[in-house]
Enzyme design. Structure first.
Site, PDB file in Angstrom:
ATOM      1  N   GLY A 118      -0.711   6.004   3.270  1.00 39.06           N
ATOM      2  CA  GLY A 118      -1.959   5.402   3.737  1.00 39.06           C
ATOM      3  C   GLY A 118      -1.764   3.962   4.154  1.00 39.06           C
ATOM      4  O   GLY A 118      -2.301   3.048   3.536  1.00 39.06           O
ATOM      5  N   SER A 165      -3.551  -4.126 -10.757  1.00 34.64           N
ATOM      6  CA  SER A 165      -4.980  -4.058 -10.463  1.00 34.64           C
ATOM      7  C   SER A 165      -5.799  -3.309 -11.501  1.00 34.64           C
ATOM      8  O   SER A 165      -6.990  -3.598 -11.674  1.00 34.64           O
ATOM      9  CB  SER A 165      -5.211  -3.433  -9.083  1.00 34.64           C
ATOM     10  OG  SER A 165      -4.751  -2.095  -9.074  1.00 34.64           O
ATOM     11  N   GLU A 176       0.834  -1.203   0.000  1.00 37.95           N
ATOM     12  CA  GLU A 176       0.000   0.000   0.000  1.00 37.95           C
ATOM     13  C   GLU A 176       0.870   1.255   0.000  1.00 37.95           C
ATOM     14  O   GLU A 176       2.088   1.164   0.201  1.00 37.95           O
ATOM     15  CB  GLU A 176      -0.984  -0.012   1.171  1.00 37.95           C
ATOM     16  CG  GLU A 176      -0.373  -0.011   2.534  1.00 37.95           C
ATOM     17  CD  GLU A 176      -1.419  -0.159   3.652  1.00 37.95           C
ATOM     18  OE1 GLU A 176      -2.616   0.105   3.416  1.00 37.95           O
ATOM     19  OE2 GLU A 176      -1.031  -0.527   4.760  1.00 37.95           O
TER      20      GLU A 176
END
Length: 318
Positions: A208, A304, A204
Site C-alpha cells: 500500500g 504508533s 508504509e
C-alpha cells in the site's frame, strides 16, 4: 487551505497535558547493533487507548463548542482512531458514533464499544466510509472528525515527536509509519521546527505505497484497499491537509514487507518485552532491516500502537 504551524502543536500539547500519557522513549543495544546506529523508540503502544491516535482525537474534541458537544462526534476508522475518539468523547461527556469496517480486528471493535461508542459497520471493499460519515453527520447534526485529514488531528499527533525530541535530543533521522498521513504530517511539523537538520522519512507497507507514489509524483494518489497485515495502514489515499505538509517537509517515503513487519514484532516481543501491532512496526522495520542507511546516526522511531488481538499476534509470530 491554511498552512499548519508548529505553534499549533505547542497549543495541542497544552490541551492534552495531564490527559494523554507522556510515553517513554526506550533504547536497545541489540537494536543499535542491528542498525549500526543509535535508535530512540517513542512508545505510543503505551498511550491511552493503545496508540498515538488519542493525542489527535482529544485535541480535536477538546476544541468543540458547547453546541457541538451536545450533538456529539462521528468518525470512521479501522480501529485506533475509533478507540481514541470513543475514549475522548467519553472523557468529555459527549456521544460518539464510529463507522468501522466489518473486518476490523475484534479487539479494536470491542474496545471501541467498551468506551461507550455506537459502532456502525460497513464493507470497506464496497462502501465509501467517508460518504457514510458525511451523511451521518448531516442527519444527526454531529461533527465529523476524520482519522487523519484534519488540522486539529494532525497537530495533536505531532505532540508525540515533540516529546521524543525533547527527551532524546537532536536527531539525524526520524522514521514514522504512514497510513493516512496524520502522524507523519504532525511529526514533520514538529521535527522541522525542533531538529531542523533531521531527515524525515515515512514508512508504509509494500502493498500500500500510495503515500510514496504521492510524494514522488507530486499529487495525492488513490489505490485499491491494500492487502497487508498492517491494518492501520489499509487506506486508499493520504489526506489533503496531510499532503500539504508531507510534500513540503518530508524527505522520502520507503516501504517494508509484511515479513519484515512480523520479524520486527518478534524482535520487540523477545528483546524489548513489548507487544507492538504490525502497523506500529513500520518505522522500526525500516531501521532493523537496512531499508534506510543509518550507520552512525541518531534515529528517532515512532512506534504508533500496540492494539493487536493476542491470538492473531501468536499466529503471526509463531
Amino acid at each position: 487551505m491554511a498552512q499548519l504551524q508548529f505553534s499549533e502543536i505547542e497549543k495541542a500539547a497544552a490541551r492534552i497535558k495531564g490527559v494523554a500519557h507522556r510515553t517513554p522513549v526506550l533504547t536497545s543495544r541489540t537494536a543499535d547493533d542491528m542498525a549500526r546506529a543509535r535508535l530512540f523508540f517513542k512508545c505510543e503502544n503505551f498511550q491511552r487507548s493503545g496508540a498515538f491516535k488519542f493525542r489527535g482525537a482529544y485535541n480535536a474534541l477538546s476544541k468543540f463548542s458547547d453546541e457541538q458537544r451536545r450533538a456529539g462526534v462521528v468518525t470512521f476508522s479501522s480501529g485506533n482512531h475509533a478507540q481514541a475518539i470513543a475514549l475522548s468523547a467519553s472523557l468529555l461527556g459527549m456521544a460518539s458514533a464510529i463507522i468501522m469496517p466489518r473486518d476490523a480486528p475484534a479487539l479494536k471493535v470491542a474496545a471501541t464499544k467498551g468506551y461507550g461508542a455506537e459502532v456502525i459497520v460497513y464493507d470497506r471493499y464496497k462502501e465509501d466510509r467517508e460518504a457514510i460519515g458525511r451523511r451521518m453527520a448531516q442527519e444527526r447534526g454531529m461533527t465529523l472528525i476524520p482519522p487523519y485529514d484534519h488540522p486539529d488531528v494532525i497537530c495533536g499527533q505531532g505532540t508525540a515527536t515533540m516529546e521524543l525530541i525533547e527527551d532524546a535530543g537532536q536527531l539525524d533521522v526520524l522514521l514514522v509509519c504512514v497510513g493516512g498521513g496524520g502522524l507523519l504530517a504532525g511529526s514533520a511539523l514538529a521535527a522541522s521546527a525542533q531538529s531542523p537538520h533531521c531527515r524525515i522519512i515515512g514508512v508504509e507497507p509494500e502493498a500500500g505505497n500510495d503515500a510514496q507514489q504521492s510524494l514522488r509524483g507530486g499529487a495525492v494518489v488513490h489505490i485499491a484497499v491494500p492487502d497487508t497485515i498492517a491494518d492501520g495502514a489499509m487506506v486508499t489515499h493520504i489526506g489533503e491537509h496531510n499532503f500539504e505538509v508531507i510534500r513540503r517537509d518530508v524527505d522520502d517515503i520507503v516501504t517494508v514487507s509484511d515479513a519484515q513487519l512480523v520479524a520486527t514484532m518478534k524482535f520487540f516481543a523477545e528483546r524489548m518485552k513489548m507487544i507492538v501491532e504490525p502497523t506500529g512496526c513500520l518505522g522500526a522495520a525500516a531501521a532493523l532491516h537496512g531499508v534506510v542507511p543509518l550507520e552512525g546516526k541518531r534515529v528517532g522511531i515512532l512506534i504508533s500502537g500496540g492494539n493487536v488481538d493476542l491470538a492473531r499476534f501468536a499466529r503471526l509470530v509463531a
